[in-house]
Design an enzyme around this catalytic site. Structure first.
Site, PDB file in Angstrom:
ATOM      1  N   CYS A   2       0.849  -1.204   0.000  1.00 55.21           N
ATOM      2  CA  CYS A   2       0.000   0.000   0.000  1.00 55.21           C
ATOM      3  C   CYS A   2       0.882   1.251   0.000  1.00 55.21           C
ATOM      4  O   CYS A   2       2.096   1.174   0.087  1.00 55.21           O
ATOM      5  CB  CYS A   2      -0.846   0.011   1.265  1.00 55.21           C
ATOM      6  SG  CYS A   2      -1.761  -1.503   1.521  1.00 55.21           S
ATOM      7  N   ARG A  27       1.319   1.720  -5.953  1.00 54.85           N
ATOM      8  CA  ARG A  27       1.595   0.784  -4.857  1.00 54.85           C
ATOM      9  C   ARG A  27       0.343   0.035  -4.420  1.00 54.85           C
ATOM     10  O   ARG A  27       0.417  -0.898  -3.623  1.00 54.85           O
ATOM     11  CB  ARG A  27       2.182   1.529  -3.654  1.00 54.85           C
ATOM     12  CG  ARG A  27       3.476   2.272  -3.921  1.00 54.85           C
ATOM     13  CD  ARG A  27       3.929   3.056  -2.716  1.00 54.85           C
ATOM     14  NE  ARG A  27       4.123   2.195  -1.585  1.00 54.85           N
ATOM     15  CZ  ARG A  27       5.253   1.529  -1.319  1.00 54.85           C
ATOM     16  NH1 ARG A  27       6.271   1.646  -2.139  1.00 54.85           N
ATOM     17  NH2 ARG A  27       5.369   0.758  -0.265  1.00 54.85           N
ATOM     18  N   TRP A  74      -3.713  -1.912  -1.296  1.00 54.82           N
ATOM     19  CA  TRP A  74      -3.663  -3.159  -2.060  1.00 54.82           C
ATOM     20  C   TRP A  74      -4.080  -4.211  -1.036  1.00 54.82           C
ATOM     21  O   TRP A  74      -3.336  -4.499  -0.090  1.00 54.82           O
ATOM     22  CB  TRP A  74      -2.265  -3.435  -2.597  1.00 54.82           C
ATOM     23  CG  TRP A  74      -2.163  -4.666  -3.428  1.00 54.82           C
ATOM     24  CD1 TRP A  74      -2.651  -4.823  -4.698  1.00 54.82           C
ATOM     25  CD2 TRP A  74      -1.584  -5.920  -3.064  1.00 54.82           C
ATOM     26  NE1 TRP A  74      -2.372  -6.084  -5.151  1.00 54.82           N
ATOM     27  CE2 TRP A  74      -1.732  -6.794  -4.170  1.00 54.82           C
ATOM     28  CE3 TRP A  74      -0.936  -6.406  -1.945  1.00 54.82           C
ATOM     29  CZ2 TRP A  74      -1.262  -8.096  -4.174  1.00 54.82           C
ATOM     30  CZ3 TRP A  74      -0.471  -7.705  -1.930  1.00 54.82           C
ATOM     31  CH2 TRP A  74      -0.636  -8.545  -3.037  1.00 54.82           C
ATOM     32  N   ASN A 100       0.900  -0.048   6.074  1.00 54.70           N
ATOM     33  CA  ASN A 100       1.362  -0.832   4.917  1.00 54.70           C
ATOM     34  C   ASN A 100       2.079  -2.046   5.481  1.00 54.70           C
ATOM     35  O   ASN A 100       2.922  -1.922   6.361  1.00 54.70           O
ATOM     36  CB  ASN A 100       2.323   0.014   4.067  1.00 54.70           C
ATOM     37  CG  ASN A 100       2.943  -0.807   2.939  1.00 54.70           C
ATOM     38  OD1 ASN A 100       2.354  -1.795   2.504  1.00 54.70           O
ATOM     39  ND2 ASN A 100       4.128  -0.426   2.487  1.00 54.70           N
ATOM     40  N   GLY A 101       1.720  -3.241   5.012  1.00 51.21           N
ATOM     41  CA  GLY A 101       2.375  -4.462   5.491  1.00 51.21           C
ATOM     42  C   GLY A 101       1.351  -5.419   6.060  1.00 51.21           C
ATOM     43  O   GLY A 101       0.162  -5.360   5.724  1.00 51.21           O
ATOM     44  N   GLU A 484       9.903 -13.592 -19.717  1.00 46.88           N
ATOM     45  CA  GLU A 484       9.603 -12.180 -19.447  1.00 46.88           C
ATOM     46  C   GLU A 484       8.520 -11.670 -20.406  1.00 46.88           C
ATOM     47  O   GLU A 484       7.604 -10.961 -19.987  1.00 46.88           O
ATOM     48  CB  GLU A 484      10.869 -11.336 -19.560  1.00 46.88           C
ATOM     49  CG  GLU A 484      10.710  -9.841 -19.371  1.00 46.88           C
ATOM     50  CD  GLU A 484      10.083  -9.445 -18.029  1.00 46.88           C
ATOM     51  OE1 GLU A 484       9.955 -10.312 -17.136  1.00 46.88           O
ATOM     52  OE2 GLU A 484       9.669  -8.278 -17.903  1.00 46.88           O
ATOM     53  N   LYS A 488       4.953 -10.147 -19.085  1.00 47.73           N
ATOM     54  CA  LYS A 488       4.458  -8.824 -19.487  1.00 47.73           C
ATOM     55  C   LYS A 488       3.046  -8.935 -20.028  1.00 47.73           C
ATOM     56  O   LYS A 488       2.151  -8.186 -19.642  1.00 47.73           O
ATOM     57  CB  LYS A 488       5.379  -8.204 -20.545  1.00 47.73           C
ATOM     58  CG  LYS A 488       6.721  -7.767 -20.059  1.00 47.73           C
ATOM     59  CD  LYS A 488       6.702  -6.526 -19.188  1.00 47.73           C
ATOM     60  CE  LYS A 488       6.605  -6.721 -17.738  1.00 47.73           C
ATOM     61  NZ  LYS A 488       7.495  -7.306 -16.854  1.00 47.73           N
ATOM     62  N   GLU A 491       0.396  -9.997 -17.287  1.00 44.64           N
ATOM     63  CA  GLU A 491       0.139  -9.131 -16.130  1.00 44.64           C
ATOM     64  C   GLU A 491      -0.558  -7.822 -16.522  1.00 44.64           C
ATOM     65  O   GLU A 491      -1.162  -7.182 -15.668  1.00 44.64           O
ATOM     66  CB  GLU A 491       1.405  -8.853 -15.340  1.00 44.64           C
ATOM     67  CG  GLU A 491       2.421  -7.945 -15.972  1.00 44.64           C
ATOM     68  CD  GLU A 491       3.585  -7.668 -15.008  1.00 44.64           C
ATOM     69  OE1 GLU A 491       3.391  -7.621 -13.792  1.00 44.64           O
ATOM     70  OE2 GLU A 491       4.702  -7.512 -15.500  1.00 44.64           O
ATOM     71  N   HIS A 507       8.087 -32.141 -25.324  1.00 42.76           N
ATOM     72  CA  HIS A 507       7.926 -33.136 -24.238  1.00 42.76           C
ATOM     73  C   HIS A 507       6.628 -32.928 -23.479  1.00 42.76           C
ATOM     74  O   HIS A 507       6.602 -32.985 -22.256  1.00 42.76           O
ATOM     75  CB  HIS A 507       9.131 -33.039 -23.286  1.00 42.76           C
ATOM     76  CG  HIS A 507      10.431 -33.362 -23.946  1.00 42.76           C
ATOM     77  ND1 HIS A 507      10.827 -34.638 -24.235  1.00 42.76           N
ATOM     78  CD2 HIS A 507      11.393 -32.550 -24.431  1.00 42.76           C
ATOM     79  CE1 HIS A 507      12.002 -34.616 -24.847  1.00 42.76           C
ATOM     80  NE2 HIS A 507      12.378 -33.353 -24.978  1.00 42.76           N
ATOM     81  N   LYS A 606       3.121  -2.338  -7.403  1.00 38.07           N
ATOM     82  CA  LYS A 606       4.455  -2.160  -7.953  1.00 38.07           C
ATOM     83  C   LYS A 606       5.516  -2.914  -7.155  1.00 38.07           C
ATOM     84  O   LYS A 606       6.468  -3.424  -7.705  1.00 38.07           O
ATOM     85  CB  LYS A 606       4.823  -0.665  -7.983  1.00 38.07           C
ATOM     86  CG  LYS A 606       6.196  -0.374  -8.583  1.00 38.07           C
ATOM     87  CD  LYS A 606       6.316  -0.875  -9.998  1.00 38.07           C
ATOM     88  CE  LYS A 606       7.704  -0.702 -10.576  1.00 38.07           C
ATOM     89  NZ  LYS A 606       7.876  -1.423 -11.853  1.00 38.07           N
TER      90      LYS A 606
HETATM   91  C1  AGP Z   1       7.198  -7.296 -13.086  1.00 42.89           C
HETATM   92  O1  AGP Z   1       6.581  -6.739 -14.240  1.00 42.89           O
HETATM   93  C2  AGP Z   1       6.221  -7.460 -11.959  1.00 42.89           C
HETATM   94  N1  AGP Z   1       5.604  -6.244 -11.654  1.00 42.89           N
HETATM   95  C3  AGP Z   1       6.783  -8.203 -10.772  1.00 42.89           C
HETATM   96  O2  AGP Z   1       7.021  -9.529 -11.188  1.00 42.89           O
HETATM   97  C4  AGP Z   1       8.100  -7.671 -10.157  1.00 42.89           C
HETATM   98  O3  AGP Z   1       9.180  -7.881 -11.044  1.00 42.89           O
HETATM   99  C5  AGP Z   1       8.379  -8.468  -8.876  1.00 42.89           C
HETATM  100  O4  AGP Z   1       7.324  -8.220  -7.963  1.00 42.89           O
HETATM  101  C6  AGP Z   1       9.709  -8.111  -8.232  1.00 42.89           C
HETATM  102  O5  AGP Z   1       9.723  -6.767  -7.845  1.00 42.89           O
HETATM  103  P1  AGP Z   1      11.134  -6.113  -7.417  1.00 42.89           P
HETATM  104  O6  AGP Z   1      12.002  -6.127  -8.644  1.00 42.89           O
HETATM  105  O7  AGP Z   1      10.793  -4.736  -6.946  1.00 42.89           O
HETATM  106  O8  AGP Z   1      11.710  -6.972  -6.334  1.00 42.89           O
END
Ligand code: AGP
Length: 611
Positions: A2, A27, A74, A100-101, A484, A488, A491, A507, A606
């Site tokens: 958050c 966040r 969040w 937050n947490g 990757e 992308k 997500e 396989h 994020k």
């Molecule tokens: C990547 O597009 C994602 N948002 C997510 O996988 C991110 O890479 C992951 O949460 C790790 O975050 P960080 O690099 O801040 O540790």
């Protein structure tokens, strides 16, 4: 994860709180709220949805208070409803807290409080904090002590801010495991707190990143900081030297598109910073060469995109420095009691430097007395402070939830680090170093060439936007590229995307191929090109839709593709730095055409500061 903000000063409170929350919306964005001390009375406003919904809610309110806190959520405990939105208050609504947490022991604490007659209205862990402060106010002589007794009880990871009618001129705060920055502008007597810098730029002039188990309070001219024994701690403020433009979209519709287009200039900046007259250096790195020379094994641990970069980092380190390297999910690494020797070094990789799983991986390494270095984009982050050495990604602030430029910054820094170690331990010749650096220098211009030819990408996105499933295939250095690219796409467009090492596809997973299923193959010029060509033919024979990332001029692959995107020719090990650019753009435009929220995808945040 958050976002928290707090403000004490002469400005209209809601303006800073709302503006600050908007800058922290990446966040978490499922609900938001503010608590203001208005004429010595606590006023709380909160709503589900985006910050703009909260803004609409308070547009007719005329607050004239100058102490307040805000929160964008969040959801961890409790659905994203108005009742579960922060701030949370005690029953009398004289105390408000934002958090937050995760409070891991909240269930027992809540049970005890309910038995003592406290009435809860939300499903959150956070609400217990306000009730505990009220409870301790009955026995402690002031709010400060009641706040202190409360935080001593909490287990888990948290950053908390609290306002109350008992101390109407102060905001109390605590940091333990989740980020919290306090800041000030002494010229106009303003004090701030925030989970991250974007909320503070440009109005705050100096900042202080709190360490774990630090707490205290602030008013509009002063701060009091204590350690966990309630002993005063000296505050050290540093000048904030970031520009507001770094946190704004500028000419781009989304942060993600801006950050994709920033990659050439970012890589030029990294190369200029790291390479002087053919010599690589990491000035911020605090681990001496003598120690690095003794490294016999490297364990990389990271999450999400950062782990995918770590998988490439493994290949770079083994190729260029011949050091045995593993790469593992932080969330797995921290529980698998890894086999380690005295010469093992653990490498953490993280854009935010606040990912709870990766921080836990560092704690695991420290418990085995291993040296830890971290590649982070925030040198003031929790990870940076808990590592023996850090390598600054130098990517600049990355706001889009989907990581793009941080990924390529991680790859460039990992590649340079592998060359540096290879020269240090004698496993890389000077000639090899020169050849690699020369090739690396061509990357920015080659990325620009891809960015200047996006029509084929848009055309494929027009096709992909109606798809339900996709498959990404790649081999060796471009297996991580496929991982990757699929991350992308899924997500931000919510289209299911799987990624496989292309050689594995036959396989089992090839059973997934049906007519028109889009299969995206990354197949640059390389020794294994013939093998990927076989995978392409296996898919084609089963009527899959062939989409390729292919080296310009490779007419054979182009002719076999239903769609293709060309990239300039480059040494295979560096091809992921080029191949990922079309895949970033493909995900972006597919999500855009689907009407998805590109910068703030559903269910994501994020930085994942919860485990
Ligand atoms: C990547 O597009 C994602 N948002 C997510 O996988 C991110 O890479 C992951 O949460 C790790 O975050 P960080 O690099 O801040 O540790």
């Amino acid at each position: 994860m958050c976002g928290i903000v707090g403000y004490i000063g002469p400005k209209s409170l809601d303006s800073f709180l709302i503006v600050g929350l908007k800058k922290l919306e990446y966040r978490g964005y499922d609900s938001a709220g503010i608590a203001i001390i208005d004429k010595n009375e606590l006023v709380v406003r909160k709503s589900t949805g985006k910050i703009v919904d909260l803004e609409k809610l308070i547009e007719n309110d005329k607050f004239d208070g100058h102490v307040g806190i805000g929160h964008t959520r969040w959801a961890t405990h409790g659905a994203p409803t108005k009742i579960n939105a922060h701030p949370h208050t005690n029953q009398a609504q004289t105390i408000a807290v934002v958090h937050n947490g995760i409070i891991e022991n909240y269930t027992n604490l809540k049970k005890d409080l309910i038995n003592e007659g406290y009435i809860f209205i939300s499903d959150t862990d956070t609400e217990i904090i306000a009730h505990l402060i009220e409870k301790y106010l009955k026995t402690e002589k002031n709010f400060e002590n009641a706040f202190y007794q409360t935080i001593l009880l909490l287990e888990g990871k948290f950053a908390i801010a609290a306002v109350s009618e008992f101390e109407p001129e102060k905001i109390f705060f605590v940091k333990d495991g989740a980020p919290l920055i306090i800041a000030r502008n002494t010229t106009v007597k303003e004090s701030f707190l925030a989970s991250d810098l974007p909320a503070l730029v440009p109005i705050a002039k100096e900042s202080c990143y709190l360490e774990n188990k630090q707490w205290g309070y602030m008013n509009n001219t002063d701060f009091k900081l204590y350690n966990w024994n309630h002993e005063p701690v000296k505050l050290q403020f540093i000048l904030i030297d970031l520009k507001i433009e770094q946190f704004e979209k500028g000419k781009y519709e989304h942060f993600m598109l801006k950050e994709i287009h920033e990659q050439p200039s970012m890589i030029r900046r990294i190369l200029a910073n790291r390479i002087k007259d053919g010599i690589i250096s990491f000035n911020e790195f605090k681990v001496g060469d003598e120690k690095l020379k003794k490294i016999g094994r490297i364990l990389i641990q990271a999450s999400g995109t950062s782990l995918i970069a770590g998988k490439l980092g493994k290949m770079y380190l083994e190729n260029n420095s011949r050091i045995y390297t593993e790469a593992d999910f932080s969330s797995e690494f921290r529980y698998r009691n890894p086999l380690v020797e005295g010469d093992t070094m653990v490498v953490g990789i993280s854009q935010s430097g606040e990912t709870a799983d990766t921080i836990a991986g560092i704690h695991e390494a420290k418990s085995k007395f291993l040296r830890v270095i971290s590649f982070v984009n925030n040198v003031n982050s929790s990870m940076a402070r808990e590592s023996d050495g850090i390598i600054d990604l130098l990517a600049g602030p990355e706001i889009g939830v989907a990581s793009t430029k941080a990924y390529t910054a991680q790859l460039v820094n990992l590649f340079l680090f592998s060359l540096y170690l290879g020269r240090l331990n004698g496993n890389l010749s000077e000639t090899e170093l020169e050849r690699n650096l020369k090739e690396l220098m061509t990357i920015p211009e080659k990325i620009e060439k891809i960015l200047n030819n996006i029509d084929p990408i848009i055309k494929i996105a027009e096709f992909l936007k109606d798809q339900k499933d996709t498959i990404f295939l790649g081999r060796t250095f471009n297996y991580p590229t496929s991982l990757e690219g699929s991350l992308k796409l899924k997500e931000i467009s919510y289209i299911h995307a799987s990624a496989y090492a292309a050689g594995e596809f036959k396989h089992g997973p090839i059973a997934l191929v049906s007519e028109n299923l889009p299969v995206i193959l990354t197949v640059p010029n390389s020794e294994i090109r013939p093998k990927i060509l076989s995978n392409l033919m296996e898919v084609k024979a089963r009527l899959g839709k062939i989409i390729t990332i292919v080296t310009e001029g490779d007419q054979e692959i182009i002719d076999l593709s239903d769609y293709h995107i060309t990239i300039p020719d480059i040494e295979e090990s560096l091809s992921p730095l080029l191949a990922i650019i079309p895949l970033q753009l493909l995900a972006y435009y597919t999500a855009l055409f689907k009407g998805c929220n590109v910068d703030k995808p559903r269910n994501l945040a994020k930085s994942v500061t919860v485990e």
